[in-house]
Write a protein that holds these residues in place. Structure first.
Motif, PDB file in Angstrom:
ATOM      1  N   UNK A   1     -33.031  -5.248 -42.280  1.00  0.00           N
ATOM      2  CA  UNK A   1     -33.433  -4.462 -41.380  1.00  0.00           C
ATOM      3  C   UNK A   1     -34.025  -3.693 -42.410  1.00  0.00           C
ATOM      4  N   UNK A   2     -34.439  -2.035 -41.877  1.00  0.00           N
ATOM      5  CA  UNK A   2     -35.248  -1.318 -43.057  1.00  0.00           C
ATOM      6  C   UNK A   2     -34.685  -1.040 -44.387  1.00  0.00           C
ATOM      7  N   UNK A   3     -33.275  -0.926 -44.260  1.00  0.00           N
ATOM      8  CA  UNK A   3     -32.486  -0.649 -45.584  1.00  0.00           C
ATOM      9  C   UNK A   3     -31.624  -1.438 -45.819  1.00  0.00           C
ATOM     10  N   UNK A   4     -31.054  -2.256 -45.207  1.00  0.00           N
ATOM     11  CA  UNK A   4     -30.023  -3.055 -45.497  1.00  0.00           C
ATOM     12  C   UNK A   4     -30.418  -4.764 -45.662  1.00  0.00           C
ATOM     13  N   UNK A   5     -29.754  -5.474 -46.139  1.00  0.00           N
ATOM     14  CA  UNK A   5     -30.021  -7.008 -46.175  1.00  0.00           C
ATOM     15  C   UNK A   5     -28.678  -7.500 -46.618  1.00  0.00           C
ATOM     16  N   UNK A   6     -28.571  -8.989 -46.099  1.00  0.00           N
ATOM     17  CA  UNK A   6     -27.502  -9.776 -46.256  1.00  0.00           C
ATOM     18  C   UNK A   6     -28.016 -11.032 -46.962  1.00  0.00           C
ATOM     19  N   UNK A   7     -27.834 -11.357 -48.262  1.00  0.00           N
ATOM     20  CA  UNK A   7     -28.258 -12.454 -48.837  1.00  0.00           C
ATOM     21  C   UNK A   7     -26.991 -13.436 -49.103  1.00  0.00           C
ATOM     22  N   UNK A   8     -27.173 -14.855 -48.970  1.00  0.00           N
ATOM     23  CA  UNK A   8     -26.071 -15.767 -49.541  1.00  0.00           C
ATOM     24  C   UNK A   8     -26.646 -16.687 -50.459  1.00  0.00           C
ATOM     25  N   UNK A   9     -25.615 -17.238 -51.224  1.00  0.00           N
ATOM     26  CA  UNK A   9     -26.166 -17.979 -52.416  1.00  0.00           C
ATOM     27  C   UNK A   9     -24.991 -19.002 -52.620  1.00  0.00           C
TER      28      UNK A   9
ATOM     29  N   UNK B   1     -21.587 -14.334 -50.312  1.00  0.00           N
ATOM     30  CA  UNK B   1     -22.208 -13.075 -49.503  1.00  0.00           C
ATOM     31  C   UNK B   1     -22.675 -11.868 -50.545  1.00  0.00           C
ATOM     32  N   UNK B   2     -23.733 -11.293 -50.318  1.00  0.00           N
ATOM     33  CA  UNK B   2     -24.055 -10.292 -50.895  1.00  0.00           C
ATOM     34  C   UNK B   2     -24.693  -9.226 -50.382  1.00  0.00           C
ATOM     35  N   UNK B   3     -24.159  -7.850 -50.158  1.00  0.00           N
ATOM     36  CA  UNK B   3     -24.650  -6.797 -49.295  1.00  0.00           C
ATOM     37  C   UNK B   3     -25.716  -6.061 -50.158  1.00  0.00           C
ATOM     38  N   UNK B   4     -26.861  -5.736 -49.660  1.00  0.00           N
ATOM     39  CA  UNK B   4     -27.681  -5.014 -50.405  1.00  0.00           C
ATOM     40  C   UNK B   4     -28.082  -3.708 -49.546  1.00  0.00           C
ATOM     41  N   UNK B   5     -28.439  -2.709 -50.314  1.00  0.00           N
ATOM     42  CA  UNK B   5     -29.268  -1.549 -49.628  1.00  0.00           C
ATOM     43  C   UNK B   5     -30.579  -1.172 -50.590  1.00  0.00           C
ATOM     44  N   UNK B   6     -31.508  -0.658 -49.651  1.00  0.00           N
ATOM     45  CA  UNK B   6     -32.688  -0.432 -50.170  1.00  0.00           C
ATOM     46  C   UNK B   6     -32.687   0.951 -50.723  1.00  0.00           C
ATOM     47  N   UNK B   7     -32.415   1.195 -52.085  1.00  0.00           N
ATOM     48  CA  UNK B   7     -32.169   2.655 -52.468  1.00  0.00           C
ATOM     49  C   UNK B   7     -33.591   2.909 -53.535  1.00  0.00           C
ATOM     50  N   UNK B   8     -34.601   2.857 -53.091  1.00  0.00           N
ATOM     51  CA  UNK B   8     -35.936   2.983 -53.817  1.00  0.00           C
ATOM     52  C   UNK B   8     -36.289   1.541 -54.470  1.00  0.00           C
ATOM     53  N   UNK B   9     -35.411   0.613 -54.269  1.00  0.00           N
ATOM     54  CA  UNK B   9     -35.819  -0.489 -54.688  1.00  0.00           C
ATOM     55  C   UNK B   9     -34.190  -1.485 -54.111  1.00  0.00           C
ATOM     56  N   UNK B  10     -34.257  -2.731 -53.826  1.00  0.00           N
ATOM     57  CA  UNK B  10     -32.931  -3.373 -53.109  1.00  0.00           C
ATOM     58  C   UNK B  10     -32.147  -3.428 -54.543  1.00  0.00           C
TER      59      UNK B  10
END
Length: 151
Positions: free
Chosen positions: A105-113, A132-141
């Motif tokens: 979504x705007x500032x969260x992402x879930x990535x799998x590998x 599973x990797x949880x990411x947040x957009x803090x001026x970059x992912x």
């Protein structure tokens, strides 16, 4: 005595300074807008961030500065390395494949590998684990969490 009409002397100096001032303001405004635009949109994809994170975490000597740019502000790089590598069996060589964005979504992402494990003496990976990797957009992912998916 002959009088000649003299034209009032008009200096162009104020006009030149006014034009230069407007030009400087336009350049400053454009620079500010460009920097704000650049800082509000991510330059890396979530998938590229996870790939960079894994590269640094599993490097023989992780680069703490690079890693600091890949993990969330509240996650110390050395903690990211420890928490991630503690979930890997001793003596296994680690690889990864199939890095995919699951949701965003705007500032969260879930990535799998898929994390691949190769016993020290073997050549080919023999164990495959989804992560599973949880990411947040803090001026970059940035990666805020990494863990195996319970299966």
């Amino acid at each position: 005595m002959k009088q000649t009409a003299t034209k009032p002397s008009h200096s162009r100096t104020p006009l030149v300074f006014a034009i230069l001032g407007l030009l400087a303001a336009a350049i400053a405004g454009g620079t500010y807008y460009y920097r704000e635009l650049r800082h509000t949109s991510s330059t890396r994809t979530p998938e590229a961030t996870v790939a960079g994170f894994l590269t640094e975490v599993f490097a023989p000597k992780p680069d703490q500065q690079k890693l600091a740019g890949l993990v969330c502000d509240g996650w110390a790089p050395q903690d990211a390395v420890k928490q991630t590598t503690d979930q890997i069996p001793n003596g296994a060589r680690v690889g990864w494949q199939d890095i995919n964005l699951v949701s965003t979504d705007n500032d969260h992402a879930i990535v799998v590998a898929t994390i691949t494990l190769t016993p020290f003496q073997d050549v080919d990976p023999s164990d495959f684990h989804p992560w599973r990797f949880s990411l947040i957009d803090q001026n970059d992912w940035k990666v805020c969490g990494a863990h195996p998916v319970a299966g």
